[in-house]
Design an enzyme around this catalytic site. Structure first.
Site, short mmCIF file in Angstrom:
data_model
loop_
_atom_site.label_atom_id
_atom_site.label_comp_id
_atom_site.label_asym_id
_atom_site.label_seq_id
_atom_site.Cartn_x
_atom_site.Cartn_y
_atom_site.Cartn_z
N HIS A 69 0.83 -1.21 0.00
CA HIS A 69 0.00 0.00 0.00
C HIS A 69 0.87 1.26 0.00
CE1 HIS A 69 -2.16 3.15 2.40
NE2 HIS A 69 -3.02 2.96 1.43
N GLU A 72 2.19 1.86 -3.37
CA GLU A 72 1.16 2.42 -4.24
C GLU A 72 1.12 3.95 -4.10
OE1 GLU A 72 -2.81 3.97 -3.43
OE2 GLU A 72 -3.02 1.86 -2.87
N HIS A 73 1.15 4.44 -2.84
CA HIS A 73 1.15 5.89 -2.63
C HIS A 73 2.36 6.53 -3.32
CE1 HIS A 73 -1.72 7.20 0.72
NE2 HIS A 73 -2.13 6.01 0.35
N GLU A 145 -4.20 7.98 7.53
CA GLU A 145 -5.10 7.02 6.87
C GLU A 145 -5.35 5.85 7.83
OE1 GLU A 145 -3.70 5.56 3.08
OE2 GLU A 145 -5.58 4.53 2.64
#
Lengths: 426, 426
Positions: A69, A72-73, A145
């Protein structure tokens, strides 16, 4: 020159054009006559894939939770300092990405300059640029997040369920990781993961737009370099047949208890068709028993025992389970009611209900084909080796007996777990 | 092709022909001026009616029928729009060419809609007490559960504080107390009142025989004694802020939820020449991933995962929402207001304006790729008295200048600051 194959589905007016680019990337195009077009480009790499090696390597690499994840950012950073969103923004294009347990997907939806948008997509995802500075900067954003997720009772409950279902299955790993695990992430770790999983042979590109395969391949020619195929080995794990824990609970700020019950299905398969067929049989079984036209739903609704009742069948190449969830002031009673229904499934299941639910499920799939973003759904099918429209035929072929047999196999005491989030003050 | 034809006073049928979809969509919208004490009774009309009608006396039978009609959907919503409550009945159903047998899905759905509107199940000239009891409990529970979604909850609390005197500020469903004391007679009275007094806009998008549907709805509504009076639908707030409200509330959250409410003095009722600059400006300020809020508060300062703006256009209100760590409350607040200040000072680049225009145009074009999007577009245009043609709007977007945007944003006034915080905050 790449060759294409066209699969036609005349009963629903759909077709899929399939090609393999010389770089090794497999591509699917679902032609659509909308003003908007959508493309999804991604890899079979998600939150659960934290222990892996390439064929030929001796040792497994172990990564902290949340790397897929985080990566991905960080894909949105470019070496020349340009901003990926800004590039899409020029055309008014909506671009985003997501990471799940098993895939990472980058996508956009545009209404003009489709080819230019596609070029941006392929370009930024195939050019990683990680520095200590840009990696550190993300700690605060992803940290928030994670905190946002901590305030979400449904998400908390979902991970409670996974922990109750599984002892060793890595699917229980939090996709976003924890504040502590992401603190260990460095540019070197990200490059290691990128170079392993972002190999074009492990990736897929799916498009639903008013365009042609020639156009798409033209962009691939410009942007993508040929890559030798890499074979990824994920560490295998043995998962016991029974659930890891029969019950878990947690207190949070909620109005009344919310629960999720799980039914573990230790069937999983690398073969897309097998996996999908299992998930369809399971979905139909749950729909007949717990759907809105069934007795169970009506009873718990009318008595007010459960609000917002929902159910699902969740399958992938490495996990399978069904879930039942809702809000209730009496979690134990609600659970008893569910277990009672599962135990009595053989008597409750009727061929007439099964046939009706089957018609509805197939129709629901046909209805979903209108979505502009169907490329994203196709991506999920194709990354596991399947084709979204083939699901229709698979639904048509399911028999009542299969559903009854699955009930026998699944609904055993040791496959069941209950998880509850309770209010802070009872 | 679009058609709009009057059925009787205050009732219109709108047809948007579009053959790109596998489904048709019907949306029947009932609007009445808000009377806060009636909000709850109105919210309960469709939940009660869809639990049983004369021809489908139980919800189970109704659901079974819908499933056999190839998964046709029937759902409803209740909300506020401008100064009206809006109650909508929706159905989406497959077109004939995708039905494998001779089932007449369209006629089946029409029968259900007629039954729901005209023939609810009654007992002693009112709705059945049992059904009402169940629905009252469900709605009260769902209202209590609004605390579960912290982000949404914070927005609602901000709006409530901001518009304590305005009927729009009152919850669409009423409060839990309102819900619990609602009786069958009150709901029935509002049902009758809605049929006789509401402005009714019927939308059909897809491919149907217009004349057949016109006759069908004309027959339905000719059975009702209409007493319609035309009322204003949209009256935006035009008063200036006299005192900024600051509200901080405590909850058990891991992350603070910040919502800042502003008066924008711009509504969708304004001419496109006045409205378009505000839309473009809002995009630059905070509604896209190239926006000032995203780029500065998230990307540069790493203060949050989400920070964005949105508008309630009918009322002329603008909001900013963000999830931030408690200790960064002041920093985030200042950063958000700094970006607003930059808008007012005209610190806006040509690139930002071009991106925002592309974004606004793209969003408009994309709206027409979804049947529900098409219906929402047309409905909004009817409310504010503008033609359906989107090109007029797109042309105005293209003409927007920086000076117009600055002029619009100079008018924006801070109204209410709301922060939902957790334990460790000051």
């Amino acid at each position: 020159m790449s060759t294409f194959e066209t699969k036609k589905y005349p009963s629903i007016d759909e077709q899929v054009i399939c090609a393999k680019h010389r770089s090794g990337l497999k591509i699917k195009l679902i032609p659509k006559k909308f003003s908007s077009g959508c493309a999804a480009f991604g890899t079979r790499y998600g939150g659960k894939d934290s222990v892996f090696k390439l064929e030929g390597e001796k040792e497994f690499t172990v990564m902290p939770e949340g790397v897929a994840h985080y990566l991905e950012h960080k894909m949105f950073e470019n070496e020349d300092g340009s901003d990926t969103f800004e590039k899409f923004g020029r055309y008014g294009t909506y671009a985003n990405a997501y990471t799940s347990h098993d895939v990472t997907c980058y996508h956009f939806t545009s209404t003009n300059h489709f080819t230019d948008n596609l070029r941006i997509l392929l370009d930024y995802v195939s050019h990683p640029y990680y520095t200590k500075e840009n990696v550190d900067k993300e700690q605060g954003i992803i940290g928030q997040e994670i905190k946002m997720g901590d305030d979400n009772p449904s998400r908390a409950l979902y991970y409670m369920l996974l922990n109750s279902l599984y002892e060793s299955n890595p699917v229980k790993t939090k996709v976003v990781g924890t504040v502590e695990s992401i603190a260990q992430i460095t540019p070197e770790l990200l490059y290691k993961c990128y170079n392993t999983f972002y190999n074009l042979s492990n990736m897929r590109l799916c498009v639903s737009a008013d365009t042609t395969m020639e156009e798409i391949l033209g962009v691939c020619d410009e942007v993508l370099k040929d890559q030798p195929e890499k074979k990824i080995i994920r560490r295998s794990f043995v998962e016991k047949d029974e659930v890891n824990s029969k019950y878990s609970e947690k207190k949070m700020s909620v109005s009344k208890p919310i629960f999720i019950a799980g039914i573990k299905d230790n069937f999983y398969s690398d073969d897309y068709n097998e996996m999908t067929r299992r998930s369809i049989v399971s979905d139909l079984l749950m729909t007949v028993l717990f759907g809105q036209s069934g007795d169970f739903y009506q009873e718990v609704y009318e008595s007010g025992l459960i609000n917002d009742f929902g159910y699902g069948a969740n399958y992938s190449d490495a996990y399978g389970f069904c879930d039942l969830s809702g809000k209730t002031s009496e979690p134990e009673k609600a659970y008893e009611k569910i277990v009672e229904c599962l135990k009595d499934a053989k008597n409750i299941l009727k061929a007439e209900d099964f046939n009706r639910c089957k018609i509805a499920s197939i129709a629901s799939l046909v209805k979903s084909c209108d979505a502009v973003g169907i490329a994203q759904a196709e991506f999920r099918s194709t990354i596991f080796g399947g084709e979204i429209f083939d699901t229709l035929e698979m639904y048509r072929n399911v028999t009542f007996d299969e559903v009854v047999n699955l009930a026998d196999e699944l609904f055993q005491e040791n496959h069941l777990t209950l998880n509850v989030v309770k209010p802070l003050k009872d | 092709m679009t058609r709009r034809k009057k059925i009787s006073d205050g009732i219109y049928l709108n047809y948007i022909e579009d053959n790109r979809f596998k489904v048709n969509a019907v949306s029947i919208k009932f609007m009445l001026p808000i009377q806060t004490e009636k909000n709850t009774s109105r919210a309960l009309i469709f939940p009660v009616i869809t639990r049983g009608t004369v021809h489908y006396p139980t919800e189970k039978e109704l659901n079974k029928t819908l499933e056999l009609l190839y998964c046709s959907s029937l759902n409803y919503s209740h909300s506020k729009i401008g100064d009206m409550t809006l109650d909508t009945l929706n159905s989406v159903f497959l077109r004939d060419k995708y039905i494998q047998d001779d089932t007449d899905v369209e006629t089946g759905v029409m029968k259900i809609l007629e039954d729901v509107i005209l023939h609810p199940l009654l007992e002693n000239n009112t709705f059945k007490t049992d059904t009402v009891k169940t629905e009252v409990k469900q709605l009260a529970d769902s209202e209590r559960a609004s605390i579960n979604n912290k982000g949404r909850y914070a927005i609602n609390r901000c709006i409530r504080n901001m518009l304590s005197e305005d009927p729009f500020g009152y919850p669409a469903n009423g409060t839990v107390e309102d819900i619990e004391k609602t009786t069958s007679e009150q709901i029935y009275e509002q049902y009758i009142y809605m049929l006789s007094h509401a402005r009714i806009e019927i939308f059909i998008a897809g491919v149907v025989d217009f004349d057949r549907h016109f006759k069908f709805y004309k027959d339905i509504f000719s059975q009702i004694d209409r007493q319609y009076e035309e009322k204003t639908v949209v009256t935006p707030i035009t008063d200036h802020v006299t005192e900024v409200k600051k509200v901080r509330e405590k909850d058990d959250v891991a992350q603070g939820k910040m919502v800042i409410g502003f008066r924008s003095f711009c509504s969708n009722k304004d001419d496109y020449e006045d409205y378009a600059p505000y839309v473009v400006g809002l995009n630059i300020f905070g509604s896209g991933s190239t926006s000032k809020l995203f780029n500065n508060v998230r990307e540069k300062m790493s203060l949050c995962y989400y920070c964005s703006s949105f508008s309630v256009y009918e009322k002329g209100l603008m909001f900013v929402q963000s999830g931030v760590a408690m200790e960064n409350e002041e920093k985030a607040y200042n950063a958000i207001l700094d970006q607003l200040e930059n808008m007012k000072k005209g610190d806006i680049t040509e690139g930002e304006i071009e991106n925002a225009k592309s974004d606004a145009i793209s969003e408009t074009v994309a709206t027409f790729d979804y049947l529900q999007g098409i219906i929402s577009w047309c409905f909004e245009k009817i409310l504010v008295g503008k033609p359906f043609d989107s090109q007029l709007y797109i042309d105005s977007i293209n003409r927007v200048t920086k000076e117009q945007i600055v002029e619009k944003f100079k008018k924006v006034e801070l109204d209410t600051y709301y922060f939902l915080y957790g334990g460790e905050s000051k």
